[in-house]
Design an enzyme around this catalytic site. Structure first.
Site, PDB file in Angstrom:
ATOM      1  N   GLY A 212       0.838  -1.197   0.000  1.00  0.00           N
ATOM      2  CA  GLY A 212       0.000   0.000   0.000  1.00  0.00           C
ATOM      3  C   GLY A 212       0.871   1.245   0.000  1.00  0.00           C
ATOM      4  O   GLY A 212       2.075   1.168  -0.213  1.00  0.00           O
ATOM      5  N   VAL A 213       0.246   2.378   0.236  1.00  0.00           N
ATOM      6  CA  VAL A 213       1.025   3.611   0.256  1.00  0.00           C
ATOM      7  C   VAL A 213       1.186   4.074   1.701  1.00  0.00           C
ATOM      8  O   VAL A 213       0.427   3.679   2.569  1.00  0.00           O
ATOM      9  CB  VAL A 213       0.362   4.719  -0.597  1.00  0.00           C
ATOM     10  N   GLY A 214       2.192   4.897   1.958  1.00  0.00           N
ATOM     11  CA  GLY A 214       2.358   5.482   3.292  1.00  0.00           C
ATOM     12  C   GLY A 214       3.614   5.007   3.989  1.00  0.00           C
ATOM     13  O   GLY A 214       4.444   4.282   3.427  1.00  0.00           O
TER      14      GLY A 214
ATOM     15  N   VAL B 211       4.368   2.911   6.531  1.00  0.00           N
ATOM     16  CA  VAL B 211       4.716   1.511   6.753  1.00  0.00           C
ATOM     17  C   VAL B 211       5.168   0.868   5.442  1.00  0.00           C
ATOM     18  O   VAL B 211       6.195   0.176   5.388  1.00  0.00           O
ATOM     19  CB  VAL B 211       3.523   0.723   7.342  1.00  0.00           C
TER      20      VAL B 211
ATOM     21  N   GLU C 100      -0.467  -1.672  -7.096  1.00  0.00           N
ATOM     22  CA  GLU C 100      -1.206  -0.538  -7.690  1.00  0.00           C
ATOM     23  C   GLU C 100      -0.282   0.628  -7.955  1.00  0.00           C
ATOM     24  O   GLU C 100      -0.250   1.199  -9.012  1.00  0.00           O
ATOM     25  CB  GLU C 100      -2.216   0.014  -6.682  1.00  0.00           C
TER      26      GLU C 100
ATOM     27  N   GLY D 118      -7.495  -0.119  -3.030  1.00  0.00           N
ATOM     28  CA  GLY D 118      -7.289  -1.447  -3.600  1.00  0.00           C
ATOM     29  C   GLY D 118      -6.993  -2.497  -2.553  1.00  0.00           C
ATOM     30  O   GLY D 118      -6.736  -3.651  -2.881  1.00  0.00           O
TER      31      GLY D 118
HETATM   32  O1  0RQ Z   1      -4.666  10.996  12.301  1.00  0.00           O
HETATM   33  O2  0RQ Z   1      -3.296  12.565  11.021  1.00  0.00           O
HETATM   34  O3  0RQ Z   1      -4.998  13.358  12.708  1.00  0.00           O
HETATM   35  O4  0RQ Z   1      -2.879  12.184  13.464  1.00  0.00           O
HETATM   36  O5  0RQ Z   1      -5.740   8.276  11.641  1.00  0.00           O
HETATM   37  O6  0RQ Z   1      -3.205   7.461  10.560  1.00  0.00           O
HETATM   38  O7  0RQ Z   1      -1.015   6.427  11.169  1.00  0.00           O
HETATM   39  O8  0RQ Z   1      -1.076   8.499   9.660  1.00  0.00           O
HETATM   40  O9  0RQ Z   1      -1.950   6.234   8.966  1.00  0.00           O
HETATM   41  O10 0RQ Z   1      -1.077   7.336   6.826  1.00  0.00           O
HETATM   42  O11 0RQ Z   1      -0.456   4.969   7.495  1.00  0.00           O
HETATM   43  O12 0RQ Z   1      -2.788   5.564   6.817  1.00  0.00           O
HETATM   44  C1  0RQ Z   1      -5.466   3.018   6.967  1.00  0.00           C
HETATM   45  C2  0RQ Z   1      -5.667   5.485   6.689  1.00  0.00           C
HETATM   46  C3  0RQ Z   1      -3.476   4.473   7.313  1.00  0.00           C
HETATM   47  C4  0RQ Z   1      -4.364   4.146   5.012  1.00  0.00           C
HETATM   48  C5  0RQ Z   1      -4.779   4.293   6.509  1.00  0.00           C
HETATM   49  C6  0RQ Z   1      -5.459   8.329  13.040  1.00  0.00           C
HETATM   50  C7  0RQ Z   1      -4.021   8.788  13.103  1.00  0.00           C
HETATM   51  C8  0RQ Z   1      -3.984   9.796  11.961  1.00  0.00           C
HETATM   52  C9  0RQ Z   1      -4.064   8.318   9.889  1.00  0.00           C
HETATM   53  P1  0RQ Z   1      -3.898  12.401  12.379  1.00  0.00           P
HETATM   54  P2  0RQ Z   1      -1.696   7.224  10.117  1.00  0.00           P
HETATM   55  P3  0RQ Z   1      -1.436   6.068   7.478  1.00  0.00           P
HETATM   56  C10 0RQ Z   1      -3.039   1.206  -1.610  1.00  0.00           C
HETATM   57  C11 0RQ Z   1      -3.955   0.455  -0.648  1.00  0.00           C
HETATM   58  C12 0RQ Z   1      -6.909   2.195   2.920  1.00  0.00           C
HETATM   59  C13 0RQ Z   1      -6.546   2.169   1.479  1.00  0.00           C
HETATM   60  C14 0RQ Z   1      -5.430   1.234   1.138  1.00  0.00           C
HETATM   61  C15 0RQ Z   1      -5.542   3.906   4.099  1.00  0.00           C
HETATM   62  C16 0RQ Z   1      -4.864   9.139  10.913  1.00  0.00           C
HETATM   63  O13 0RQ Z   1      -3.441   3.108   4.879  1.00  0.00           O
HETATM   64  O14 0RQ Z   1      -6.213   4.829   3.690  1.00  0.00           O
HETATM   65  O15 0RQ Z   1      -4.912   0.469   1.943  1.00  0.00           O
HETATM   66  N1  0RQ Z   1      -5.803   2.607   3.776  1.00  0.00           N
HETATM   67  N2  0RQ Z   1      -5.015   1.285  -0.096  1.00  0.00           N
HETATM   68  O16 0RQ Z   1      -3.728   9.365  14.365  1.00  0.00           O
HETATM   69  C17 0RQ Z   1      -8.672   6.680  15.552  1.00  0.00           C
HETATM   70  C18 0RQ Z   1      -7.577   4.624  15.355  1.00  0.00           C
HETATM   71  C19 0RQ Z   1      -6.566   5.268  14.583  1.00  0.00           C
HETATM   72  C20 0RQ Z   1      -6.721   6.631  14.338  1.00  0.00           C
HETATM   73  C21 0RQ Z   1      -4.901   5.897  13.353  1.00  0.00           C
HETATM   74  N3  0RQ Z   1      -7.512   3.321  15.633  1.00  0.00           N
HETATM   75  N4  0RQ Z   1      -8.610   5.367  15.812  1.00  0.00           N
HETATM   76  N5  0RQ Z   1      -7.758   7.342  14.819  1.00  0.00           N
HETATM   77  N6  0RQ Z   1      -5.668   6.995  13.586  1.00  0.00           N
HETATM   78  N7  0RQ Z   1      -5.434   4.838  13.966  1.00  0.00           N
HETATM   79  C22 0RQ Z   1      -3.381   2.619  -2.061  1.00  0.00           C
HETATM   80  C23 0RQ Z   1      -4.660   2.794  -2.847  1.00  0.00           C
HETATM   81  O17 0RQ Z   1      -5.563   2.089  -2.699  1.00  0.00           O
HETATM   82  C24 0RQ Z   1      -4.777   3.857  -3.824  1.00  0.00           C
END
Ligand code: 0RQ
Length: 506
Positions: free
Chosen positions: A262-264, A266, A287, A381
């Protein structure tokens, strides 16, 4: 742009972004290029947003995935979006999705093209597609992504092409455009290796469908990489060790199987982990191709990467262009219904690595909603890969918001990937291998290996009481307490119990 519009007759269709935007009427549905800040149209949306500022109206928008600020942010800022699908990452748009202004439809990215061709997503009035160039025949050479563009061009009434001078012509030849027939006429998608070419290097487009051609010189607005944090680094190290054990156990070849990540943060850390590792001859079927893939190529560890979008950081893009002839040989961009195809992912035996917002003690994964209600980005995705991969790994730091939130909860407040699709969960605490385990065994594995020590006693307590109260039911739950962690967070700003906040103990 005359040299990029190679068909002389089509040059008469070149207009300003304002003229093209004028064609777009209130209530129309625009189907556009664009996937994770790559290849989205820029000039026409900016002109459209300008028009909406003076004379407010809304349109419906479908894309490949997320776009950049010249698109989603510009249009959301003037309240110009009524319906949006299938994925977004923009702050302004996100707030409108969560205040009832925008109807947001969160769809597996592989399914959008078929759903739209079969008429389930409404009528497509205009396709707005970014191009590197238009061929003599009127076909479109895409830029940094293919996304859903080929399907949208086929289905929409009319096509507006943004020819982007900021996108180097060297992208020509990197694409492989193949559109499957729809059921009942679909044939097998003949990809058996990640580097197989099965289509055309351009998006086929009948010349008479092209209404306007618009010049643009705005580059993709991609983001710089954040420095890798210790938590992500730890998850990457755990992944490399885990995969080495899989090879030793004879479950995978020495060069692994095609990787999706995925992106980001991790994902970047895991890719960096592969660069440091002694894995060789890796392949990628994913992707989004990001900077880490360039590192793998430079380290001599990557044989080939297939994706639908090339979205490096601005620094990564500069690096790519410096050595484009070298990097190009290692990459291909396909339509997202092919990069994310269930059939191909299953055939190749992909290793899928994606990020969760939270997981529950039985292995369900929430990728999209905070506290079950507020949309973050969308499933993207991740579901396409999670369901169909050979090995499906989900990552999350064990806690969020400075330790106030546990990412391991009794029951996910929203389920994107059900327990049946999830093989392995990795947090910085450790690895939970869920394969072949019953819910009761999974709960133990997840609580003891993945939950943060601060929350382990509360999770053990929940599981034990649920087990007793349900008389050892298959999946023990206390329905009146299943969301108690979330409830406490909403009421107090922390999932910890009050006594635990004071004393550090449960
Ligand atoms: O909030 O920015 O206000 O601090 O949620 O969390 O840790 O920055 O997460 O950037 O790694 O994204 C799942 C969103 C993770 C992403 C998700 C809060 C946390 C922060 C974001 P702040 P992080 P990341 C390839 C595959 C779905 C699509 C996918 C995603 C904000 O990976 O969109 O996988 N995935 N696509 O503080 C409340 C919790 C929390 C929380 C984190 N448990 N409860 N808030 N946060 N955990 C790409 C494509 O498909 C195109």
């Amino acid at each position: 742009i005359l040299d990029r519009v190679r068909n002389k007759a089509l040059q008469s269709k070149i207009v300003t972004p304002e003229e093209a935007a004028d064609f777009i009427k209130p209530g129309m549905t625009l189907a556009t290029s664009g996937f994770t800040s790559s290849a989205y149209p820029k000039a026409v949306p900016l002109a459209l947003a300008d028009r909406m500022k003076k004379d407010p109206f809304t349109v419906n928008i479908m894309t490949g995935a997320s776009t950049g600020p010249e698109f989603d942010e510009a249009l959301a800022s003037v309240h110009g979006i009524k319906k949006r699908l299938p994925f977004q990452t923009d702050k302004v748009l996100r707030s409108q999705i969560n205040d009832g202004t925008v109807d947001y439809i969160d769809i597996h990215l592989s399914e959008v093209a078929q759903l739209s061709r079969c008429g389930y997503l409404g009528h497509l009035d205009v396709a707005v597609i970014e191009a590197c160039a238009i061929t003599e025949e009127g076909n479109i050479i895409p830029t940094t992504a293919v996304g859903n563009s080929a399907s949208f061009v086929q289905t929409a009434d009319t096509v507006i092409i943004e020819v982007n001078n900021a996108q180097p012509l060297e992208f020509e030849g990197m694409h492989d455009v193949y559109l499957p027939l729809d059921p009942p006429n679909r044939l097998p998608i003949p990809i058996v290796r990640v580097d197989d070419r099965i289509g055309t290097p351009y998006i086929p487009c009948p010349q008479d469908k092209i209404r306007y051609i618009v010049p643009c010189d705005i580059a993709d607005h991609t983001r710089s990489l954040a420095p890798l944090d210790a938590t992500a680094q730890q998850m990457a190290d755990l992944t490399i060790d885990f995969l080495k054990r899989e090879i030793k156990a004879g479950r995978m070849p020495k060069n692994l199987l095609p990787i999706q990540s995925g992106v980001g943060n991790v994902a970047n850390a895991v890719t960096a982990g592969f660069v440091r590792s002694d894995f060789r001859d890796l392949t990628v079927y994913t992707e989004v191709i990001q900077d880490g893939m360039l590192d793998l190529i430079d380290a001599g560890k990557l044989n080939f990467a297939s994706g639908t979008a090339f979205s490096p950081s601005p620094e990564g893009m500069a690096r790519f262009f410096k050595d484009i002839e070298k990097y190009k040989k290692y990459m291909i961009l396909r339509p997202q219904e092919i990069s994310n195809s269930a059939e191909v992912i299953r055939r190749l035996g992909v290793i899928a690595m994606n990020t969760a917002v939270e997981v529950d003690i039985y292995g369900n994964v929430n990728s999209t909603h905070i506290a079950g209600t507020h949309m973050i980005n969308g499933i993207g995705g991740s579901g396409d890969f999670a369901r169909n991969a050979y090995l499906t790994i989900f990552y999350t730091p064990s806690v969020a918001k400075g330790g106030k939130i546990s990412a391991v909860v009794p029951f996910c407040s929203h389920v994107d990937q059900p327990e049946h699709d999830v093989d392995v969960i990795i947090t910085e605490q450790g690895v939970a291998d869920l394969r072949g385990k019953s819910p009761r065994q999974r709960a133990k594995e997840i609580i003891e290996n993945c939950a943060h020590p601060d929350f382990r006693p509360m999770l053990r307590d929940y599981f034990q009481r649920a087990d007793a109260k349900t008389n050892h039911a298959h999946t023990p739950h206390l329905l009146d307490e299943a969301f108690s962690f979330h409830q406490r967070y909403l009421e107090t700003g922390s999932m910890k119990r009050e006594s635990q906040e004071d004393t550090g103990k449960v």
